[in-house]
Structure formats: C-alpha cells, structure tokens
Design a protein around this motif. Structure first.
Motif, short mmCIF file in Angstrom:
data_model
loop_
_atom_site.label_atom_id
_atom_site.label_comp_id
_atom_site.label_asym_id
_atom_site.label_seq_id
_atom_site.Cartn_x
_atom_site.Cartn_y
_atom_site.Cartn_z
N GLY A 1 0.81 -1.21 0.00
CA GLY A 1 0.00 0.00 0.00
C GLY A 1 0.84 1.25 0.00
N THR A 2 0.15 2.38 0.02
CA THR A 2 0.82 3.67 0.00
C THR A 2 0.76 4.32 1.39
N GLY B 1 5.87 -1.13 -0.62
CA GLY B 1 5.19 0.15 -0.79
C GLY B 1 5.06 1.00 0.47
N ASN C 1 10.60 -1.64 -2.09
CA ASN C 1 10.02 -0.30 -2.25
C ASN C 1 9.41 0.24 -0.96
C1 LIG Z 1 6.51 2.22 -4.53
O1 LIG Z 1 5.55 2.53 -3.52
C2 LIG Z 1 4.81 3.72 -3.73
C3 LIG Z 1 3.85 3.90 -2.59
O2 LIG Z 1 4.49 3.96 -1.38
C4 LIG Z 1 4.03 3.63 -5.04
O3 LIG Z 1 3.37 4.85 -5.26
C5 LIG Z 1 4.98 3.32 -6.17
O4 LIG Z 1 4.24 3.11 -7.34
C6 LIG Z 1 5.80 2.07 -5.86
N1 LIG Z 1 6.79 1.85 -6.89
C7 LIG Z 1 6.96 0.68 -7.48
C8 LIG Z 1 8.02 0.63 -8.52
O5 LIG Z 1 6.33 -0.31 -7.17
#
Ligand SMILES: *[C@@H]1O[C@H](CO)[C@@H](O)[C@H](O)[C@H]1NC(C)=O
Ligand SMILES: *[C@@H]1O[C@H](CO)[C@@H](O)[C@H](O)[C@H]1NC(C)=O
Ligand SMILES: *[C@@H]1O[C@H](CO)[C@@H](O)[C@H](O)[C@H]1NC(C)=O
Ligand SMILES: *[C@@H]1O[C@H](CO)[C@@H](O)[C@H](O)[C@H]1NC(C)=O
Ligand SMILES: *[C@@H]1O[C@H](CO)[C@@H](O)[C@H](O)[C@H]1NC(C)=O
Length: 467
Positions: free
Chosen positions: A165-166, A214, A237
């Motif tokens: 997630g974000t 994420g 990430n």
């Molecule tokens: C990495 O995580 C962020 C959210 O925290 C997301 O917006 C982004 O797309 C992600 N990047 C990849 C390459 O998965």
C-alpha cells in the motif's frame, strides 16, 4: 550451510494448522457445493469466472469479487485518530483470514489508532493487508501494558501473505526515545532485574513467503521491521524513517531467518539500517539507500560467548549518506561460530565516518572484559566502494586468536571529506586476504596480510558450532 531445524516455517504451529485446516476444509467443501450450484445458474448468462472467491450467496462477505475485500470501516473502525480501532481491525483480520486471497483494507485518508495487537495465522493463502491510510500506535508510553512491550503489531504463523500500500505505519516513538533512560518497567516484579523495554513496530514471527512493499514505517519506539524464525521474505520499495538521534531504532532486523530479499528501499533511522543477526543465511540486500543511521550490519554476534552463524549474504548497490558506518561486521570477543561467504559490492558513500569495518572487539559500553576465542570470519569481499569518509576509510580488526581469512578488497576508492584534517590510515589487524587495485588511499594496498595456507588451517579449526 547452517540451517537450524527449529526455524523451519510454522513447524511449531503444526498441530494448530492441522486443526484449522481441517475446519477450513469442511467449510470450503460446504461452500463449494453451494457455489457450484450458483455458478451453474450464473453460467447460463455470464459464462464461467475463475477469479471469483468461492462462497455461498447467502454470506454477505464472501459472495463475489467485492466480498474478498474486507474494509476495516465495515467492522466498526472509525479512522479518526482518536478512537481505539484495535478491536475492529482484529475482527476484520479474523474474517479475512478465513477466505483465500482476501484483502484486508485500511483505507486512505484516515488515521487508525491501534493498540498492540497480534495478527495470528495460519490463514488461507494469499491474504493481502492493504495499508493505504495511517496506522498509529498509542503515543503515551504509560498506556502500554507491560505484557505488550515486545512489539506493537505482531504477525505470527503466517504463510503466503502480503503487506502493501501507500500508507504509513507510525510507531509514535518520540516519548519512548526521550524517556529511554528514565522509564524502566520491572517485568519480573523484582527490583533486581529491571529492564528498559521498548516495542518493535512490526514483527513477523515464524512466518514464510511474506512480501512487504510500498508502505512507510516511521518513528518506531525501537526496531521498525523485524523478522524472527522466518523464511521466504521479500521486502521492496518501502520507506523507513526515524530521526538520527532516536536510540536503537534499527530499520530492518533479521534473526534466524533465511531466503530473504530486501530491495529498492529507503531507510533512515537512529541505528542500523539493516541488521543481520545470528541464524541468517541466503540474504540478498540490493538497491538500498541508507542514512541517517549506522549502515548495514552483520551482528553484534557472539555476545556472552554465544554461538552465532551467518552465511551467504550479498549486499549490492548501496548508497549511504551521513551514516556512522558503511558496511560492518561486529562480533563480541569470546563468541563461537562463523560468518562466511559475504559480499558487499557497488557501494557509494558520502560523508560516512568509517565505510568499511570488521570489528571483533565490539562492545556496547565503555569497557568489556577481554575474552579468548572469537567468531571465525572468512570469505568476505568488499568490491567497488567509492566516495567520501569522515574519520577512517577502512578498519578491519580481527580477533587476537582467530584470524579473518579470504578478506578481499577490490577497487576501493575512498577520499577524506574536503577540509578534513588528519584523517586516519586504513587499519587491518590479524586479517588475511588480497587487495586488488585501484586502491585509494594507498594505505589500503598493504593493509591485509597474505596467507600461505597455514593461517586458514588455524582459522578453520575455530570454525565450530555451525554446520
Ligand atoms: C513504490 O511505492 C509507492 C507507494 O508507497 C508507489 O506509489 C509506487 O508506485 C511504488 N513503486 C513501485 C516501482 O512499485
Ligand atoms: C505460497 O508461496 C510460494 C512462494 O511464492 C508458492 O510456491 C506456493 O505455491 C504458495 N502456496 C500457496 C498455497 O499459494
Ligand atoms: C555464497 O553465497 C552465494 C549467495 O548466497 C551463493 O550463491 C554461493 O553458492 C555461496 N557460496 C558457497 C561456497 O557457499
Ligand atoms: C545502483 O543501480 C542503479 C541502477 O539500477 C545505478 O544507476 C547506480 O549507479 C547503482 N549504484 C551503485 C552505487 O552502483
Ligand atoms: C584487553 O587487551 C588489550 C590488548 O591485549 C589491552 O590493551 C586492554 O587493556 C585489555 N582490556 C581489558 C579491559 O583488560
């Protein structure tokens, strides 16, 4: 290589798994019958869809694609940052856990106050915890129960699980950091054995095939993300962040865990960005930026003459900025066991106090008693280090009794920070291996000693306690 039998995933929980799987089998067989009936009705109009979770039409949560989403708001969570949402989140977990490929959603734009809780498996496979909102720990130290001081969010006995997630997981550690010297709980109930305990933010115990991606994990009272007795872990990430002066706030801490990949993540904290402890092997760490913090560390290993085994570690493509160390192996005097087959490559440092370090005299206080013996360190490669240091380019201090062998320094080009007066020379003590140019400063070139084979035999005779 060392594989401790007791660490294999979910072994301890086997009787519980069998019981739960039996129940699930009964439930699923029952549901499948109803779904088949429903499907054959639907198929007349829409054709077959394999993606939908099997479930009876009568159960509102399990009926269609939507139904494999479990939003914590539907379980009574408020998300106002004030109400205690622990019970609601736990109820949502329990429901999602029973359904294959379910997603437990912590929605965006809201703050969920959560007390210390345990997310226990086993669950049906491919459960996803989708964190898009903010999950916050109780900010007041006094509101934590003594029994919950080991960790805040505890994931236990879980397989094939993803956290993504974000969103942000916020340990709200500032009160813990500032009171770290004052607040001591007496866990034993006696004043003799006082512990200053602080919780880890996210801890996985005895779990396998776990992905974490994420999310951000910030301001933990202690370590941010910890894996114990786990295997098959992938972390990508993610962002970890706490202040440089927050004490003991490791980024990622690995213990008795194998088959781990940590990649494309940003870690800044008050202690080691990644800490690899005893019982870890097959760990691949790459494309990481670290700083502030204490760098990437193996250890401290062998405290109180304990056995430690670490092997097959690869750290590649690492960028460190304003950290205390770059990459480091730290062991206590008197430990038993070995650290072997470790490679650190493509490391960029900027204003790092000591970029390359092996310290077999590790001591976390002013004086530690001298001990005989030590952990055997062999097959350590440092390859392509470039950038600036603030104190000393390289410090390799191996045990008096057990030399380090096959330490290779290849293409190391480290310059003192501009304006730094009187920087120290590279230091090597009782360490054997080869150095391959280019090597800057020149003191790295004749730092290691070369070995005709007799030293390796001595070193090998100390490599006991690990298979
Ligand atoms: C990495 O995580 C962020 C959210 O925290 C997301 O917006 C982004 O797309 C992600 N990047 C990849 C390459 O998965
Ligand atoms: C769990 O994940 C592993 C590794 O990704 C995979 O091989 C295995 O088939 C998965 N098991 C289930 C039950 O989905
Ligand atoms: C050293 O570690 C690497 C990476 O884990 C592995 O591929 C290799 O087989 C190991 N070498 C030995 C001799 O165990
Ligand atoms: C790390 O990898 C990226 C691309 O993946 C590259 O641009 C960068 O130069 C690498 N850094 C180091 C220190 O090798
Ligand atoms: C440990 O040994 C070193 C060198 O052998 C010596 O300089 C140091 O004073 C000793 N430390 C203690 C605490 O005995």
């Amino acid at each position: 290589m060392k594989q401790n039998n007791s660490t294999s995933c979910l072994q301890l929980a086997r009787p519980i798994i069998i019981a739960i799987l039996t129940i699930l089998f009964i439930v699923i067989t029952h549901c499948a019958g109803q779904v088949e009936a429903k499907r054959s009705r639907m198929n007349k109009h829409h054709g077959h869809n394999h993606h939908h979770a099997p479930a009876p039409a009568s159960a509102p949560h399990y009926g269609d694609t939507e139904s494999s989403m479990f939003n914590v708001l539907s379980f009574g969570a408020k998300g106002d940052g004030v109400s205690d949402d622990s019970k609601a989140i736990l109820a949502a977990w329990k429901a999602a856990c029973m359904v294959p490929s379910a997603t437990l959603v912590i929605p965006q734009g809201l703050k969920f106050l959560v007390k210390p809780i345990s997310f226990k498996g086993p669950c049906m496979p491919n459960l996803v915890l989708q964190i898009d909102g903010i999950v916050q720990a109780p900010p007041k130290v006094g509101s934590w129960k003594k029994s919950s001081l080991f960790q805040w969010l505890n994931f236990k006995w879980i397989q094939n699980f993803t956290v993504q997630g974000t969103g942000t997981v916020d340990g709200q550690g500032s009160e813990w950091w500032s009171r770290s010297q004052m607040l001591h709980y007496d866990v034993q109930g006696t004043s003799k054995h006082v512990l200053g305990m602080k919780p880890t933010a996210l801890r996985f115990y005895s779990s396998c095939n776990v992905n974490v991606r994420g999310i951000s994990i910030v301001n933990s009272p202690l370590c941010h993300l910890k894996f114990d007795n786990s295997r098959g872990i992938k972390i990508s990430n993610i962002t970890i962040s706490s202040p440089e002066d927050s004490p003991n706030t490791d980024g990622i801490h690995l213990q008795n865990s194998q088959h781990i990949e940590i990649e494309h993540s940003n870690i800044g904290c008050g202690d080691d960005c990644v800490s690899v402890q005893t019982g870890c092997s097959d760990v691949y760490i790459h494309h990481i930026s670290c700083g502030p913090g204490h760098g990437i560390s193996l250890g401290g290993l062998g405290k109180d003459k304990s056995v430690a085994c670490v092997s097959n570690i690869v750290v590649d493509n690492l960028s460190l900025e304003s950290t205390l160390y770059g990459v480091r192996i730290k062991t206590w005097q008197g430990g038993v066991g070995s650290v072997k087959n470790v490679s650190f490559s493509n490391v960029q440092v900027s204003d790092v106090k000591v970029p390359v370090m092996i310290d077999q005299f590790y001591c976390d206080k002013k004086f530690c008693k001298n001990q005989t013996g030590g952990i055997a360190i062999s097959g350590i490669k440092f390859d392509q280090f470039v950038g600036t240091y603030a104190v000393q380019p390289l410090h390799i201090a191996c045990s008096h009794d057990v030399p380090c062998t096959d330490v290779d320094l290849v293409d190391i080009q480290l310059k003192p920070l501009p304006g730094l007066g009187g920087s120290r020379e590279a230091l090597c003590y009782n360490s054997y291996g080869k150095a391959v140019a280019p090597l800057v400063p020149a003191s790295i070139d004749d730092c290691l000693r070369s070995d005709g084979g007799s030293i390796k035999r001595i070193a090998r005779s100390h490599d006991v306690g690990c298979q």
